[in-house]
Enzyme design. Structure first.
Site, short mmCIF file in Angstrom:
data_model
loop_
_atom_site.label_atom_id
_atom_site.label_comp_id
_atom_site.label_asym_id
_atom_site.label_seq_id
_atom_site.Cartn_x
_atom_site.Cartn_y
_atom_site.Cartn_z
NE ARG A 15 -4.25 -2.22 2.14
CZ ARG A 15 -4.71 -2.65 1.18
NH1 ARG A 15 -4.86 -2.39 -0.30
NH2 ARG A 15 -5.47 -3.97 1.17
CG ASP A 16 1.61 5.52 -2.32
OD1 ASP A 16 2.23 5.35 -3.61
OD2 ASP A 16 1.52 6.23 -1.53
CG ASN B 267 3.63 8.89 -11.52
OD1 ASN B 267 3.03 9.15 -12.33
ND2 ASN B 267 3.40 8.86 -10.66
CB VAL C 243 10.20 6.39 -5.26
CG1 VAL C 243 11.13 5.23 -5.26
CG2 VAL C 243 9.62 7.42 -3.96
CG HIS D 190 6.80 3.26 -8.82
ND1 HIS D 190 8.38 4.11 -8.73
CD2 HIS D 190 6.18 4.23 -8.57
CE1 HIS D 190 8.40 5.24 -8.76
NE2 HIS D 190 7.09 5.11 -8.88
CG HIS E 39 1.33 4.59 -8.86
ND1 HIS E 39 1.73 5.09 -7.30
CD2 HIS E 39 2.43 5.43 -9.90
CE1 HIS E 39 2.45 6.21 -7.66
NE2 HIS E 39 3.17 6.47 -8.63
P1 AMP Z 1 5.89 8.32 -7.58
O1 AMP Z 1 6.23 10.03 -7.66
O2 AMP Z 1 4.97 8.36 -8.85
O3 AMP Z 1 7.20 8.23 -8.28
O4 AMP Z 1 5.33 8.08 -6.43
C1 AMP Z 1 6.70 7.25 -5.14
C2 AMP Z 1 5.24 6.88 -4.52
O5 AMP Z 1 5.62 6.75 -3.86
C3 AMP Z 1 4.33 8.08 -4.08
O6 AMP Z 1 3.05 8.27 -4.43
C4 AMP Z 1 4.58 7.72 -1.91
O7 AMP Z 1 3.13 7.88 -1.57
C5 AMP Z 1 4.84 6.37 -2.28
N1 AMP Z 1 5.84 6.15 -0.78
C6 AMP Z 1 6.80 7.26 -0.66
N2 AMP Z 1 7.70 6.58 0.44
C7 AMP Z 1 6.65 5.00 0.60
C8 AMP Z 1 6.88 4.06 1.38
N3 AMP Z 1 7.36 4.20 2.96
N4 AMP Z 1 6.19 3.38 1.45
C9 AMP Z 1 5.03 3.57 0.68
N5 AMP Z 1 4.78 4.01 -0.43
C10 AMP Z 1 6.05 5.27 0.31
#
Ligand code: AMP
Length: 113
Positions: A30-31, A86, A95, A99, A101
Site C-alpha cells: 500500500r502507498d 510515472n 522514487v 513502480h 501505481h
Molecule cells: P512516484 O511519484 O510515481 O515516484 O511515486 C512514489 C510513490 O511512493 C508515492 O505515491 C509515495 O506516496 C510512495 N511512497 C513513498 N515512500 C513510501 C513508503 N515508505 N511506503 C509506501 N509508499 C511510499
C-alpha cells in the site's frame, strides 16, 4: 539491489510496508500517502530506476498481471481502476525504483494534471 534505494529496502523488508501480494520477482504494497481508497504500488524486487531503464520488458507484463490480480483481490476490478507508471521528471516520478501505481475505489478524473 541498491543499498539506499527506498523500494529496495522495502523489498528486503528493512523498511515496513503493508504487503498485499508477493512472488519471487515482485512485491505489491500500500502507498503510504494514498490518493484513492485503493492505492497499491507494484515493484520488481530487482532494482531498475524507471521504465526508461527497463531492458527486459517481461517484468512489466508481470507487474501488470499482479496489478490485475490485486485489483480483483481488493474488489475494484469490476467498477474499474487505473494503473500508472510515472517516468522521470516530467512524468512526476519521485522514487527512482520502477513502480506501477494501482488506483481505484473511486471515480478517477481524466486527464491527469
Ligand atoms: P512516484 O511519484 O510515481 O515516484 O511515486 C512514489 C510513490 O511512493 C508515492 O505515491 C509515495 O506516496 C510512495 N511512497 C513513498 N515512500 C513510501 C513508503 N515508505 N511506503 C509506501 N509508499 C511510499
Amino acid at each position: 539491489m541498491s543499498d539506499n534505494c527506498l523500494f529496495c529496502r522495502i523489498a528486503r523488508r528493512e523498511i515496513p510496508a503493508t504487503v498485499v501480494a508477493e512472488d519471487e520477482h515482485l512485491m505489491a504494497f500500500r502507498d503510504v500517502s494514498p490518493q484513492a481508497p485503493v492505492h497499491v504500488l507494484v515493484i520488481p524486487k530487482a532494482h531498475v530506476a524507471s521504465l526508461d531503464d527497463v531492458r527486459e520488458f517481461s517484468i512489466v507484463g508481470r507487474m501488470a498481471e499482479m496489478a490485475a490480480s490485486v485489483a480483483r483481490q481488493e474488489g475494484i476490478a469490476e467498477r474499474g481502476y487505473r494503473v500508472v507508471m510515472n517516468t522521470n521528471a516530467d512524468g512526476g516520478q519521485t522514487v527512482f525504483h520502477l513502480h506501477l501505481h494501482l488506483l481505484g475505489g473511486r471515480s478517477l478524473d481524466w486527464p491527469p494534471g
